[in-house]
Write an enzyme that holds these catalytic residues in place. Structure first.
Site, PDB file in Angstrom:
ATOM      1  CE  LYS A  47      -1.774   7.089  -3.411  1.00 17.18           C
ATOM      2  NZ  LYS A  47      -2.268   6.133  -2.419  1.00 17.18           N
ATOM      3  CG  ASP A  81      -9.192   5.306   2.129  1.00 13.93           C
ATOM      4  OD1 ASP A  81      -8.768   5.819   3.187  1.00 13.93           O
ATOM      5  OD2 ASP A  81      -8.440   4.819   1.262  1.00 13.93           O
ATOM      6  CD  GLU A  87      -5.135   3.677  -2.497  1.00 16.27           C
ATOM      7  OE1 GLU A  87      -6.020   4.423  -2.055  1.00 16.27           O
ATOM      8  OE2 GLU A  87      -4.000   4.084  -2.819  1.00 16.27           O
ATOM      9  CG  ASP A 103      -1.659   1.231   1.505  1.00 15.61           C
ATOM     10  OD1 ASP A 103      -1.676   2.104   0.609  1.00 15.61           O
ATOM     11  OD2 ASP A 103      -2.266   1.353   2.596  1.00 15.61           O
TER      12      ASP A 103
END
Ligand code: AMP
Length: 622
Positions: A83, A205, A183, A21
C-alpha cells in the site's frame, strides 16, 4: 416505489455489495446482514487476510497467511506493505525501498514496478492479488455467493493518483468499485456517528506500522475531513522493538553479542516481544520467553505493564504530537471534539487508550474490534449505496488543491483544498502566440505556488485550436472530481465552437490500455482466468436467482398480470438455458434481463410481506 423493490430484490437476489478495508498490514471484508454490518470470515477462521504476496519460483503468487509465513524463509520474494507504493513514482518511495531486498524500476508513465523472479509487478497488480484473496474469503464466508461489487477504503490523505491506483487494483481483481471512501469516515460510520446532526470526530488509527489522526466534521449526516496528520512509520512494530531492545541488551550481556546477529535469533526475539506486548494488554504482567534451540538459548524475563508503558511512553507521546498538529490545522481545541474513535490493533494497548482519553478529555469509542471497524463501516456504506436504509449523503473533501501549471511555472488553482466532493470548476485560458494551434497542460496537486513543488498528476495536449491572433482563443478547462475522489479534466476551445476534450489519467495510474495489457499478460489474473471466473460467477448468481424465482412462482401466478407473468417465465427459461453454455456475453445479458423481469415479482412479494405484517394491527399501531 423503486426504493422498496430494490430492498426485496436484495433479498431474492444473492449478490451482496461488500465493504473492503485494503490495509497496509491486513485486509478484511464485511457485509450488511440483518440490520448491521458483520465481518466476513469462513466458519471457525479469521477473515483477516495479511496484505502479503509471495512469488514462488513456479506457479501463481501466494497471498495472505501462507505468504507471510514465507517471509522468514524467502524474504526476497515476499512483498509486504505494498500500500505504501500505490500511486507513487520511484522518487517518492526511495526511503521505503532502502529496507527492501528487491529491485524497483519505473515504467514510462512513472509507475513503480517491483522486480520479483525476473518479472515486473506494479503495486496495482500486487494489490489486485490481495483483493482477489479477500474476495475469495468473502465468497467462502457467504457460502459460495458471488462477490463482485465493493466499497473500498483508503487513508484520508491519499491523493488522486493513490485513489486511482486503488480503483485500478480493484478493476484488475474483477471488482466493480461502488465507491472509494476514507478510512476515518468508514470508522465513524461503523459507530453510527452519521446519525448526529452536528459535531466533530477525531479518528485515532494506530496500526502495526503507521499512525493516522483525522479530524472530521459532521453536519446533517455529511462527513467532511477537516485535517489529517500522522506518521507513516510509527506503530505496534515500534512497541515490539522496544521490548526486543530490552531482550537484546540483557541477552547480549550474558550470551555475547554474536548471538544477536543470528537470523534465527532476530526473528524469535521479534515474535516473543509481540506476544509479550499483546498479553500485557489484558494482564498486569507477562513474560518474554525466547527459545532458540540452534543457539541453545532459553531465556525468560518478567515484564510488568508499568515497565512496558515506560518503554513506549515517548512513542505514544509522538502520536499525541500529531493530534495536536491535526487539531491546530482544523482550528479546534480538544474540548471541541465530540467523539473519539479508536482504530487499529495497537489501540488495544491500555496506555494508548488512557493517554488518548486524558488528552482529549473524553472516553474514546472502543466497543467495536479496532481491526474490524473500517471494514464494518465500508459495509455500511455499501449497504446504503445499494439501496439500503440510513439514506444519507456521504461527502468527503479534496485533501489538496488542484490546478494547472501556467506559463512561467506558476500554479493556477482551479479547485481549492477542502472543497466538498463531488465538485466541478472551470478556468479559462488562451493562446500566447499568434496562430498557435495547440496547448500543453500540466495538472498539478498541492498547496505550493510553483508547479515544480507540487505533484504532477498528468499532462495532456489540446490540439485543433484554429489559427488566430494570440489571446483570442478561449479555452475552458473543466475539473471534475467524482464521488470517489477521482479527477477528470476536460479542455474545450470555445471561441469558434471547435472542441477537443481530453481525459487526464493520473501520472501514476494505469491507462485503460495498460489495464487491458495486464489482463492479457501472464499475470495471475490473465484474461482467460478472468473470463472463466466471470462465467462461473454468473452461473452461480443466475442459479440462485432461478431458485428464488421458482420458489415464488406460485405467488407470481396469482399476483401478476398475465403478460408480466409470461415475461417472467420466458426470461426464467432463457436464464436457465444460458447457464448451459459458457458464453459470457449471453450470460450477462440473460442475468440483466432476468433481473429486470423479476422486479414486479419482488414488488409483489414485498407487498405481501407488508400486508401480513399489518394484519391484525389496530389502526393506532400503524
Ligand atoms: P493493524 O495494522 O491495525 O492490523 O494492527 C496490527 C498491530 O496491532 C500489530 O502491531 C499488533 O501487534 C498489534 N496488536 C494486535 N493485537 C494487540 C493487542 N491485544 N495488544 C496490543 N497490540 C496488539
Amino acid at each position: 416505489m423503486p426504493y422498496i423493490e430494490l430492498n426485496v430484490l436484495n433479498n431474492t437476489l444473492p449478490e451482496p455489495a461488500v465493504g473492503i478495508d485494503l490495509g497496509t498490514t491486513n485486509s478484511l471484508a464485511a457485509v450488511w446482514r440483518e440490520g448491521r454490518p458483520i465481518v466476513l470470515a469462513p466458519e471457525g477462521r479469521s477473515g483477516l487476510v495479511p496484505s502479503v504476496v509471495y512469488v514462488p519460483s513456479e506457479g501463481t503468487p501466494v497471498v495472505g497467511r501462507e505468504a507471510r509465513d514465507q517471509a522468514v524463509v524467502d524474504p526476497r520474494h515476499t512483498v509486504f506493505s505494498i500500500k505504501r507504493f500505490m500511486g507513487r513514482g520511484l522518487a517518492d518511495v526511495q526511503s521505503e525501498l532502502a529496507a527492501r531486498p528487491y529491485r524497483a524500476t519505473e515504467s514510462q508513465r512513472g509507475l513503480v514496478q517491483l522486480e520479483l523472479r525476473g518479472r515486473k509487478y506494479t503495486p496495482q497488480e500486487l494489490s489486485a492479488l490481495i483483493l482477489m484473496k479477500v474476495r475469495d474469503v468473502a465468497c467462502a464466508a457467504l457460502g459460495g455467493q458471488t462477490v463482485s461489487r465493493a466499497v473500498i477504503t483508503v487513508p484520508a490523505y491519499f491523493d488522486d493518483a493513490q485513489r486511482q491506483a486503488t480503483r485500478d487494483a480493484a478493476r484488475l481483481a474483477g471488482l466493480d468499485v461502488l465507491r472509494i471512501i476514507n478510512e476515518p469516515t468508514a470508522a465513524s460510520l461503523a459507530y453510527g456517528l452519521d446519525q448526529r446532526d452536528k459535531g466533530h470526530v477525531a479518528v485515532f488509527d494506530l496500526g502495526g506500522g503507521t499512525f493516522d489522526i483525522s479530524v472530521l466534521a459532521i453536519e446533517d449526516g455529511v462527513f467532511r475531513v477537516l485535517s489529517t496528520n500522522g506518521d507513516t512509520h510509527l506503530g505496534g512494530d515500534d512497541f515490539d522493538e522496544r521490548l526486543a531492545e530490552l531482550a537484546r541488551r540483557e541477552i547480549g550481556s550474558v550470551a555475547g553479542a554474536r548471538v544477536l546477529e543470528e537470523p534465527g535469533f532476530q526473528q524469535a526475539v521479534r515474535l516473543a516481544a509481540e506476544k509479550c506486548k499483546i498479553e500485557l494488554s489484558t494482564q498486569p504482567e507477562s513474560e518474554m520467553h525466547l527459545v532458540v534451540p540452534e543457539l541453545r538459548l532459553n531465556w525468560r524475563r518478567r515484564v510488568t505493564r508499568e515497565e512496558f508503558d515506560a518503554l513506549c511512553a515517548d512513542l505514544i507521546g509522538r502520536t499525541l504530537d500529531c493530534c495536536r498538529r491535526a487539531l491546530s490545522d482544523a482550528k479546534l481545541k480538544p474540548a471541541q471534539i465530540d467523539e473519539v474513535v479508536l482504530v487499529g490493533g495497537s489501540t488495544r494497548v491500555p496506555a494508548v487508550r488512557a493517554r488518548v482519553e486524558a488528552w482529549f478529555g473524553r472516553r474514546p469509542h472502543t466497543e467495536l474490534n479496532p481491526d474490524e471497524v473500517v471494514a464494518l463501516g465500508a459495509a455500511v456504506q455499501a449497504h446504503i449505496l445499494t439501496g439500503g436504509k440510513r439514506d444519507m449523503l456521504l461527502m468527503d473533501v479534496t485533501p489538496l488543491s488542484l490546478g494547472v501549471e501556467t506559463m512561467g511555472g506558476a500554479v493556477d488553482k482551479v479547485i481549492q483544498r477542502n472543497t466538498t466532493i463531488p465538485c466541478s470548476a472551470t478556468a479559462g485560458y488562451t493562446t500566447y502566440a499568434d496562430n498557435q494551434t495547440g496547448l500543453d497542460f500540466n495538472i498539478v496537486q498541492g498547496e505550493r505556488e510553483l508547479a515544480k513543488d507540487c505533484r504532477s498528476l498528468g499532462r495532456f495536449q489540446l490540439k485543433g485550436v484554429p489559427p488566430m491572433p494570440a489571446g483570442l482563443a478561449r479555452i475552458a478547462v473543466r475539473f471534475h472530481i467524482d464521488a470517489d475522489g477521482v479527477l477528470m479534466v476536460t479542455a474545450k476551445e470555445e471561441s469558434t465552437g471547435e472542441t477537443a476534450q481530453i481525459e487526464v489519467q493520473p501520472m501514476h495510474g494505469l491507462t485503460d490500455a495498460e489495464v487491458e495489457g495486464m489482463l492479457k499478460s501472464g499475470f495471475a489474473h490473465a484474461r482467460d482466468d478472468f473470463h472463466a471466473r466471470r462465467v462461473a460467477d454468473l452461473k452461480i448468481e443466475i442459479g440462485t436467482m432461478v431458485r428464488a424465482t421458482e420458489k415464488n412462482l406460485h405467488a407470481a401466478h396469482g399476483g401478476l398480470d398475465r403478460e408480466t407473468f409470461l415475461d417472467l417465465e420466458e426470461s426464467l427459461a432463457r436464464a436457465k438455458a444460458a447457464t448451459q453454455k459458457d458464453d459470457l456475453d449471453a450470460l450477462q445479458k440473460a442475468r440483466d434481463e432476468f433481473e429486470r423481469a423479476t422486479l414486479p415479482l419482488a414488488a409483489l412479494l414485498m407487498n405481501n410481506v407488508a400486508q401480513k405484517a399489518l394484519m391484525g394491527k389496530k389502526l393506532g399501531d400503524v
